[in-house]
Design an enzyme around this catalytic site. Structure first.
Site, PDB file in Angstrom:
ATOM      1  N   ARG A 133      -0.746  -9.019  13.185  1.00 32.60           N
ATOM      2  CA  ARG A 133      -1.326  -7.962  12.177  1.00 32.60           C
ATOM      3  C   ARG A 133      -2.128  -8.816  11.256  1.00 32.60           C
ATOM      4  O   ARG A 133      -3.091  -8.479  10.744  1.00 32.60           O
ATOM      5  CB  ARG A 133      -0.169  -7.133  11.578  1.00 32.60           C
ATOM      6  CG  ARG A 133       0.195  -6.237  12.559  1.00 32.60           C
ATOM      7  CD  ARG A 133       1.558  -5.646  12.211  1.00 32.60           C
ATOM      8  NE  ARG A 133       1.684  -5.015  10.969  1.00 32.60           N
ATOM      9  CZ  ARG A 133       2.749  -4.822  10.201  1.00 32.60           C
ATOM     10  NH1 ARG A 133       4.053  -5.289  10.696  1.00 32.60           N
ATOM     11  NH2 ARG A 133       2.602  -4.187   9.093  1.00 32.60           N
ATOM     12  N   LYS A 177       1.012  -1.242  -0.014  1.00 30.97           N
ATOM     13  CA  LYS A 177      -0.067   0.008   0.002  1.00 30.97           C
ATOM     14  C   LYS A 177       0.797   1.265   0.124  1.00 30.97           C
ATOM     15  O   LYS A 177       0.571   2.371  -0.707  1.00 30.97           O
ATOM     16  CB  LYS A 177      -0.725  -0.071   1.265  1.00 30.97           C
ATOM     17  CG  LYS A 177      -2.067  -0.962   1.059  1.00 30.97           C
ATOM     18  CD  LYS A 177      -3.024  -0.698   2.460  1.00 30.97           C
ATOM     19  CE  LYS A 177      -2.367  -0.938   3.654  1.00 30.97           C
ATOM     20  NZ  LYS A 177      -2.312  -1.570   4.725  1.00 30.97           N
ATOM     21  N   ARG A 182      11.780  -5.741   5.348  1.00 30.01           N
ATOM     22  CA  ARG A 182      11.630  -4.498   5.003  1.00 30.01           C
ATOM     23  C   ARG A 182      12.094  -3.276   5.984  1.00 30.01           C
ATOM     24  O   ARG A 182      12.311  -3.445   7.245  1.00 30.01           O
ATOM     25  CB  ARG A 182      10.121  -4.116   5.369  1.00 30.01           C
ATOM     26  CG  ARG A 182       9.502  -2.675   5.351  1.00 30.01           C
ATOM     27  CD  ARG A 182       7.998  -2.446   4.883  1.00 30.01           C
ATOM     28  NE  ARG A 182       7.115  -3.084   6.168  1.00 30.01           N
ATOM     29  CZ  ARG A 182       5.834  -2.892   5.965  1.00 30.01           C
ATOM     30  NH1 ARG A 182       5.425  -2.379   4.975  1.00 30.01           N
ATOM     31  NH2 ARG A 182       5.301  -3.528   6.955  1.00 30.01           N
ATOM     32  N   ARG A 208     -10.206   0.244   9.050  1.00 30.09           N
ATOM     33  CA  ARG A 208      -9.653  -0.962   9.163  1.00 30.09           C
ATOM     34  C   ARG A 208     -10.753  -1.697  10.062  1.00 30.09           C
ATOM     35  O   ARG A 208     -10.469  -2.851  10.295  1.00 30.09           O
ATOM     36  CB  ARG A 208      -8.445  -0.926  10.327  1.00 30.09           C
ATOM     37  CG  ARG A 208      -7.192  -1.224   9.417  1.00 30.09           C
ATOM     38  CD  ARG A 208      -6.271  -1.189  10.459  1.00 30.09           C
ATOM     39  NE  ARG A 208      -4.775  -1.490  10.219  1.00 30.09           N
ATOM     40  CZ  ARG A 208      -3.880  -1.074   9.677  1.00 30.09           C
ATOM     41  NH1 ARG A 208      -4.291   0.345   9.276  1.00 30.09           N
ATOM     42  NH2 ARG A 208      -2.782  -1.166   9.355  1.00 30.09           N
ATOM     43  N   ARG A 247      10.602  -1.609  11.586  1.00 28.12           N
ATOM     44  CA  ARG A 247       9.563  -1.313  12.313  1.00 28.12           C
ATOM     45  C   ARG A 247       9.216  -2.287  13.506  1.00 28.12           C
ATOM     46  O   ARG A 247       9.298  -3.545  13.376  1.00 28.12           O
ATOM     47  CB  ARG A 247       8.247  -1.326  11.461  1.00 28.12           C
ATOM     48  CG  ARG A 247       8.011   0.056  10.774  1.00 28.12           C
ATOM     49  CD  ARG A 247       6.950   0.229   9.753  1.00 28.12           C
ATOM     50  NE  ARG A 247       5.905  -0.566  10.222  1.00 28.12           N
ATOM     51  CZ  ARG A 247       4.657  -0.695   9.277  1.00 28.12           C
ATOM     52  NH1 ARG A 247       4.695  -0.033   8.249  1.00 28.12           N
ATOM     53  NH2 ARG A 247       3.602  -1.109   9.890  1.00 28.12           N
TER      54      ARG A 247
HETATM   55  P1  ATP Z   1       1.948  -1.598   5.688  1.00 30.98           P
HETATM   56  O1  ATP Z   1       2.335  -2.864   5.901  1.00 30.98           O
HETATM   57  O2  ATP Z   1       1.299  -1.559   4.473  1.00 30.98           O
HETATM   58  O3  ATP Z   1       2.494  -0.483   6.082  1.00 30.98           O
HETATM   59  P2  ATP Z   1       0.298  -2.048   7.825  1.00 30.98           P
HETATM   60  O4  ATP Z   1      -1.185  -2.210   7.704  1.00 30.98           O
HETATM   61  O5  ATP Z   1       0.940  -3.059   8.530  1.00 30.98           O
HETATM   62  O6  ATP Z   1       0.565  -1.508   6.401  1.00 30.98           O
HETATM   63  P3  ATP Z   1       0.193   0.788   9.117  1.00 30.98           P
HETATM   64  O7  ATP Z   1      -0.940   0.954   8.248  1.00 30.98           O
HETATM   65  O8  ATP Z   1       1.358   1.684   8.997  1.00 30.98           O
HETATM   66  O9  ATP Z   1       0.628  -0.909   8.797  1.00 30.98           O
HETATM   67  O10 ATP Z   1      -0.260   0.589  10.460  1.00 30.98           O
HETATM   68  C1  ATP Z   1       0.362   0.277  11.613  1.00 30.98           C
HETATM   69  C2  ATP Z   1      -0.430   0.237  13.022  1.00 30.98           C
HETATM   70  O11 ATP Z   1      -1.085   1.390  13.260  1.00 30.98           O
HETATM   71  C3  ATP Z   1      -1.284  -1.033  12.721  1.00 30.98           C
HETATM   72  O12 ATP Z   1      -0.919  -2.153  13.040  1.00 30.98           O
HETATM   73  C4  ATP Z   1      -2.332  -0.497  14.024  1.00 30.98           C
HETATM   74  O13 ATP Z   1      -1.675  -0.627  15.164  1.00 30.98           O
HETATM   75  C5  ATP Z   1      -2.036   1.200  14.018  1.00 30.98           C
HETATM   76  N1  ATP Z   1      -3.273   1.665  13.113  1.00 30.98           N
HETATM   77  C6  ATP Z   1      -3.151   2.411  11.942  1.00 30.98           C
HETATM   78  N2  ATP Z   1      -4.435   2.833  11.293  1.00 30.98           N
HETATM   79  C7  ATP Z   1      -5.171   1.998  12.292  1.00 30.98           C
HETATM   80  C8  ATP Z   1      -6.624   2.074  12.165  1.00 30.98           C
HETATM   81  N3  ATP Z   1      -7.257   2.490  10.938  1.00 30.98           N
HETATM   82  N4  ATP Z   1      -7.230   1.532  13.120  1.00 30.98           N
HETATM   83  C9  ATP Z   1      -6.578   0.794  14.246  1.00 30.98           C
HETATM   84  N5  ATP Z   1      -5.412   0.724  14.420  1.00 30.98           N
HETATM   85  C10 ATP Z   1      -4.665   1.438  13.316  1.00 30.98           C
END
Ligand code: ATP
Length: 216
Positions: free
Chosen positions: A172, A20, A128, A94, A161
């Site tokens: 996740r 993404k 990553r 989400r 991270r």
């Molecule tokens: P990517 O791997 O593409 O970066 P990701 O989905 O693992 O995506 P992020 O979108 O950067 O990671 O989000 C990281 C963390 O931030 C999530 O695991 C959660 O703890 C928190 N977070 C981000 N957006 C939300 C949301 N909409 N609702 C709840 N928690 C969120």
């Protein structure tokens, strides 16, 4: 950018590690839209140790979701700041409650859903590295930084991270399967979602461009 007198509001969905961030960066560059990544914004707050940062740190480190009421309040404020722009939202909503709340605040027009095989995702996340302040993402296999461990643009350190460690990644992905997947159905029912399949961002990108070119 106005389309038929209206500012387009785009949303990108996909499992953690589905690319993404990479696809969003390319969309922002090519179509000149504002990128709003909930994850990047939360990490900025953690970095600067704000009250919100302190509140959400443990959730991010464990790979757990930040509670809906915190997220909805935070993102409503963030979206107000960019109401006069065409934007691309990434990481929010989400959960179904978040999707319903967003629909009331600001309905989105187009939803891009990235569909990447599970094994590819696990492998990718383990390799990553990110530049925290810009959100730039590198991969030790196919998108290496020019100098090992350093950001290409600023020369600053890259970090892994905490939620990219195996235990948090598993959590996740589990959350994604059980809690976030219903969000896809939410937008499918509204007939505004399109799936993009592929194992790499380079494979997915031309398909996204073909779709967006019909809109912009
Ligand atoms: P990517 O791997 O593409 O970066 P990701 O989905 O693992 O995506 P992020 O979108 O950067 O990671 O989000 C990281 C963390 O931030 C999530 O695991 C959660 O703890 C928190 N977070 C981000 N957006 C939300 C949301 N909409 N609702 C709840 N928690 C969120």
């Amino acid at each position: 950018m106005m389309v038929k007198g209206k500012l387009l509001k785009l949303l990108i969905l996909g499992a953690p590690g589905s690319g993404k961030g990479t696809i969003s960066a390319r969309i922002v560059k090519k179509y000149n839209v504002v990128h709003i990544s909930s994850g990047d914004k939360l990490r900025e707050h953690i970095e600067k140790q704000s009250a919100l940062g302190k509140e959400v740190k443990k959730y991010l480190n464990e790979g757990a979701l930040v509670p809906d009421e915190v997220m909805i309040k935070f993102m409503s404020e963030e979206l107000k700041k960019v109401s006069n722009s065409t934007w691309l939202l990434d990481g929010f909503p989400r959960t179904i409650s978040q999707a319903e709340a967003l629909w009331k605040i600001q309905p989105v027009d187009v939803v891009l859903n990235l569909v990447v095989p599970f094994e590819v995702i696990i492998d990718r996340i383990s390799k990553r590295w990110v530049h925290l302040s810009s959100g730039r993402v590198y991969n030790l296999d196919f998108n290496k930084p020019k100098i090992h461990g350093k950001d290409d643009v600023t020369g600053e350190d890259l970090v892994q991270r905490p939620d990219d460690k195996p235990e948090a990644v598993r959590k996740r992905l589990e959350i994604y399967e059980t809690i976030t997947k219903p969000v896809i159905s939410f937008y499918k029912k509204k007939d505004i979602l399109k799936d993009f399949h592929g194992s790499t961002s380079d494979e997915i990108w031309p398909k996204v461009v073909a779709h967006l070119d019909t809109l912009f």
